[in-house]
Write an enzyme that holds these catalytic residues in place. Structure first.
Site, PDB file in Angstrom:
ATOM      1  CG  HIS A   5       3.461 -36.280 -26.407  1.00  0.00           C
ATOM      2  ND1 HIS A   5       4.282 -35.059 -25.803  1.00  0.00           N
ATOM      3  CD2 HIS A   5       4.526 -36.469 -27.097  1.00  0.00           C
ATOM      4  CE1 HIS A   5       5.337 -35.017 -26.013  1.00  0.00           C
ATOM      5  NE2 HIS A   5       5.782 -35.880 -26.951  1.00  0.00           N
ATOM      6  CB  CYS A  26      14.054 -31.282 -25.809  1.00  0.00           C
ATOM      7  SG  CYS A  26      12.462 -31.978 -26.142  1.00  0.00           S
TER       8      CYS A  26
HETATM    9  N1  PLP Z   1       9.960 -33.089 -33.309  1.00  0.00           N
HETATM   10  C1  PLP Z   1       9.470 -32.035 -33.138  1.00  0.00           C
HETATM   11  C2  PLP Z   1       9.404 -30.958 -34.257  1.00  0.00           C
HETATM   12  C3  PLP Z   1       9.031 -31.887 -31.950  1.00  0.00           C
HETATM   13  O1  PLP Z   1       8.294 -30.637 -31.589  1.00  0.00           O
HETATM   14  C4  PLP Z   1       9.288 -32.833 -30.860  1.00  0.00           C
HETATM   15  C5  PLP Z   1       8.703 -32.385 -29.594  1.00  0.00           C
HETATM   16  O2  PLP Z   1       8.960 -31.425 -28.910  1.00  0.00           O
HETATM   17  C6  PLP Z   1       9.891 -34.083 -31.176  1.00  0.00           C
HETATM   18  C7  PLP Z   1      10.508 -34.228 -32.514  1.00  0.00           C
HETATM   19  C8  PLP Z   1       9.973 -35.092 -30.066  1.00  0.00           C
HETATM   20  O3  PLP Z   1       8.833 -35.780 -30.011  1.00  0.00           O
HETATM   21  P1  PLP Z   1       8.783 -36.959 -28.827  1.00  0.00           P
HETATM   22  O4  PLP Z   1       8.411 -36.207 -27.688  1.00  0.00           O
HETATM   23  O5  PLP Z   1       7.573 -37.737 -29.179  1.00  0.00           O
HETATM   24  O6  PLP Z   1      10.189 -37.568 -28.774  1.00  0.00           O
END
Ligand code: PLP
Length: 377
Positions: free
Chosen positions: A198, A321
């Site tokens: 995504h 997040c």
């Molecule tokens: N790693 C990084 C560097 C990200 O920017 C993100 C999402 O913000 C993730 C991991 C997590 O991705 P997912 O939403 O697919 O769990």
């Protein structure tokens, strides 16, 4: 106007248009033995092949599809953790899906050390070398920072680490790199590499972990043994298709998109520079142009974010997040002061942004901040 593309992106039109066909042709269970099941399984295998080709991975390496990059990061770190793992090195710049996994591993009694960032947001090489003792068994360092766009020289870090312990397992979270800056797995030399659909115009809830040939992992999800026994659960065929097509689309247009986005970043920064606003930039010229971390003097980013929201302009204030938590672990570690952190915004671009949108963003940012500062007097 959407300028929070590091948090997520819109699914590409051509991908959406193909979903109906994929659903018609491949809605069968990929584990079923009849021909439609086997065809569905081969659709997944084709997606795996496309991704491997795009990232320059060897034929006998593995791509494991997961329910998110968060899950892929968990699989990477817990998957290679052994009873006798001696020491784990993780950077302070990691996304919470790696950082909090490392904290959990530490809570379980393992020796986990965190490597500091330098002022540019990259891993501090001096600190890395200092903490990289010969008993380090696992390293996890991200490719591109989701906060600042800082790019770590992963190939160099892998070289340094393998020189100290040839058996070290090196994992890289490549979520903000893949499809945006060139990624060649073989050149990077990593053992595991994480991606997410995504962030590059695929759908939410799909990730993948590249695993180097010969590297053995243990599953973290148990069940029917799908995905080489590493990720049980009936495969998300539609989601997997969107990941592979998104990687393919992004790879084919990598240079064109990169230079367009670089122009947008330049326009944005030049615009802010000419606006008379006092600002601090945490994303230097070597960063990925897709992400700009910027602080405005004497401002609270949340208020500015809401003022922009009222005008239909959406920007971020750090990783989505953790955006509700106060402080910013990454900027703090870079040595950014508290006031600048309070006024920090993350502007992140996608190929769907235009120069006209950037002009409006600059103008409205200037209006909002001028308004805010007048009211605060
Ligand atoms: N790693 C990084 C560097 C990200 O920017 C993100 C999402 O913000 C993730 C991991 C997590 O991705 P997912 O939403 O697919 O769990």
């Amino acid at each position: 106007m959407f300028f929070d593309n590091a948090s997520t992106t819109k699914i590409d039109k051509d991908i959406i248009n193909n979903l109906e066909m994929i659903n018609e042709e491949y809605y069968y269970n990929p584990g079923a033995l009849y021909s439609k099941g086997r065809r569905t399984k081969s659709c997944i295998e084709n997606c795996r092949k496309v991704i491997k080709e795009c990232i320059g991975a060897e034929g006998d390496s593995t791509i494991v599809f997961t329910g998110s990059a968060t899950e892929a990061n968990n699989l990477a770190m817990f998957g290679v953790l052994k009873k006798n793992t001696r020491k784990i090195l993780v950077s302070m710049g990691e996304h919470p899906s790696v950082y909090n996994t490392a904290l959990e591993i530490k809570n379980r009694g393992y020796n986990v050390e965190f490597v500091n960032l330098d002022k540019t947001g990259r891993v501090d090489i001096v600190d890395f070398k200092q903490k990289l003792t010969s008993d380090v068994d696992i390293v996890s360092i991200m490719h591109v920072s989701n906060e600042t766009g800082a790019i770590n020289d992963i190939a160099e870090l892998v070289k340094i680490a393998k020189n100290i312990n040839p058996k070290v397992i090196f994992h890289t979270d490549g979520v903000q790199a893949i499809g945006k800056i060139g990624v060649s797995i073989e050149e990077l030399g990593v053992d595991m590499y994480t991606m997410s659909a995504h962030k590059i115009h695929g759908c939410k809830g799909v990730g993948a972990l590249y695993i180097k040939r010969g590297l053995k992992l243990k599953p973290i999800i148990f069940g029917g043994g799908q995905e080489f026994d590493l990720r049980s659960g009936t495969e998300n065929v539609l989601g997997i298709y969107t990941l592979s097509k998104a990687v393919e689309n992004a790879t084919q247009n990598l240079n064109k998109n990169y230079s367009n986005i670089q122009s947008l970043k330049d326009e944005f920064i030049n615009g802010i520079d000419g606006s008379g606003l006092k600002y601090y930039l945490h994303s230097n010229n070597d960063c990925s142009p897709y992400i700009v971390s910027i602080s405005f003097d004497k401002c609270r980013s949340e208020t500015i974010l809401n003022m922009l929201n009222d005008k239909g302009i959406y920007v971020g204030n750090g990783s989505a997040c953790s955006s509700k938590k106060s402080g910013n672990r990454i900027l703090e570690n870079m040595g950014v002061n508290k006031l600048e952190i309070e006024g920090n915004l993350r502007v992140s671009f996608s190929k769907y942004n235009t120069s006209e949108e950037v002009t409006v963003l600059v103008k409205e940012l200037r209006n909002c901040i001028t308004d805010y500062l007048q009211r605060a007097r």
